[in-house]
Write a protein that holds these residues in place. Sequence first.
Motif, PDB file in Angstrom:
ATOM      1  N   TYR A  31       0.839  -1.203   0.000  1.00 14.16           N
ATOM      2  CA  TYR A  31       0.000   0.000   0.000  1.00 14.16           C
ATOM      3  C   TYR A  31       0.873   1.252   0.000  1.00 14.16           C
ATOM      4  CZ  TYR A  31      -3.703  -3.298   1.243  1.00 14.16           C
ATOM      5  OH  TYR A  31      -4.584  -4.355   1.252  1.00 14.16           O
ATOM      6  N   THR A  32       1.991   1.199   0.706  1.00 20.36           N
ATOM      7  CA  THR A  32       2.919   2.329   0.724  1.00 20.36           C
ATOM      8  C   THR A  32       3.469   2.582  -0.675  1.00 20.36           C
ATOM      9  OG1 THR A  32       3.468   1.922   3.035  1.00 20.36           O
ATOM     10  CG2 THR A  32       5.054   3.219   1.757  1.00 20.36           C
ATOM     11  N   GLN A  33       3.827   1.520  -1.379  1.00 25.54           N
ATOM     12  CA  GLN A  33       4.307   1.675  -2.755  1.00 25.54           C
ATOM     13  C   GLN A  33       3.223   2.296  -3.636  1.00 25.54           C
ATOM     14  OE1 GLN A  33       7.183   1.253  -4.299  1.00 25.54           O
ATOM     15  NE2 GLN A  33       8.316   0.449  -2.559  1.00 25.54           N
ATOM     16  N   ALA A  34       1.982   1.835  -3.481  1.00 25.00           N
ATOM     17  CA  ALA A  34       0.879   2.398  -4.268  1.00 25.00           C
ATOM     18  C   ALA A  34       0.726   3.890  -3.988  1.00 25.00           C
ATOM     19  CB  ALA A  34      -0.420   1.653  -3.958  1.00 25.00           C
ATOM     20  N   ILE A  35       0.810   4.256  -2.727  1.00 20.08           N
ATOM     21  CA  ILE A  35       0.673   5.669  -2.336  1.00 20.08           C
ATOM     22  C   ILE A  35       1.862   6.481  -2.848  1.00 20.08           C
ATOM     23  CG2 ILE A  35       0.698   7.221  -0.341  1.00 20.08           C
ATOM     24  CD1 ILE A  35      -0.981   4.940   1.104  1.00 20.08           C
ATOM     25  N   ASP A  36       3.064   5.902  -2.783  1.00 22.49           N
ATOM     26  CA  ASP A  36       4.241   6.607  -3.299  1.00 22.49           C
ATOM     27  C   ASP A  36       4.100   6.909  -4.788  1.00 22.49           C
ATOM     28  OD1 ASP A  36       5.392   6.567  -0.795  1.00 22.49           O
ATOM     29  OD2 ASP A  36       6.802   4.936  -1.257  1.00 22.49           O
TER      30      ASP A  36
END
Length: 135
Positions: A31-36
């Motif tokens: 999810y962090t990668q998606a948000i980044d």
Amino acid sequence: MDQQLQTSDQWYEQGVTFDRQGQLQNAIACYTQAIDLQADYYEAWVRRGLTLMLLEDFRPAIGNFNQAVALKMDLDLAWYLKAYCHAKMQADDFALLALQKAFALNPQQWIEMAGKEPAFDHLRQDPRFQELVVS
């Protein structure tokens, strides 16, 4: 984790897969990668917040829900989950404010659920909670 993933949607979907497998830390990383890749991906903010909430990491979870509702104010799920986190932290005023917003956005969904949710047990005697449930 598969570094071949390219898009925010692919990272999000991989996070959902990890969630379903109980691999919560991997889900958070996805999810962090998606948000980044896409800072306004409110669904990823909600899912990351939910995963943090499941890990009982309530403050960061609330931060994620705050970001999600900043992007899309009518996310009743995020408001409800935010209320849950506040209730678990005994921050009753904040819990009631978030419940009020969730109830206003989707009363059929959340009023009944809040009435059964153990996290809100200590709030049920509060006149403000009772007023929210009947209004």
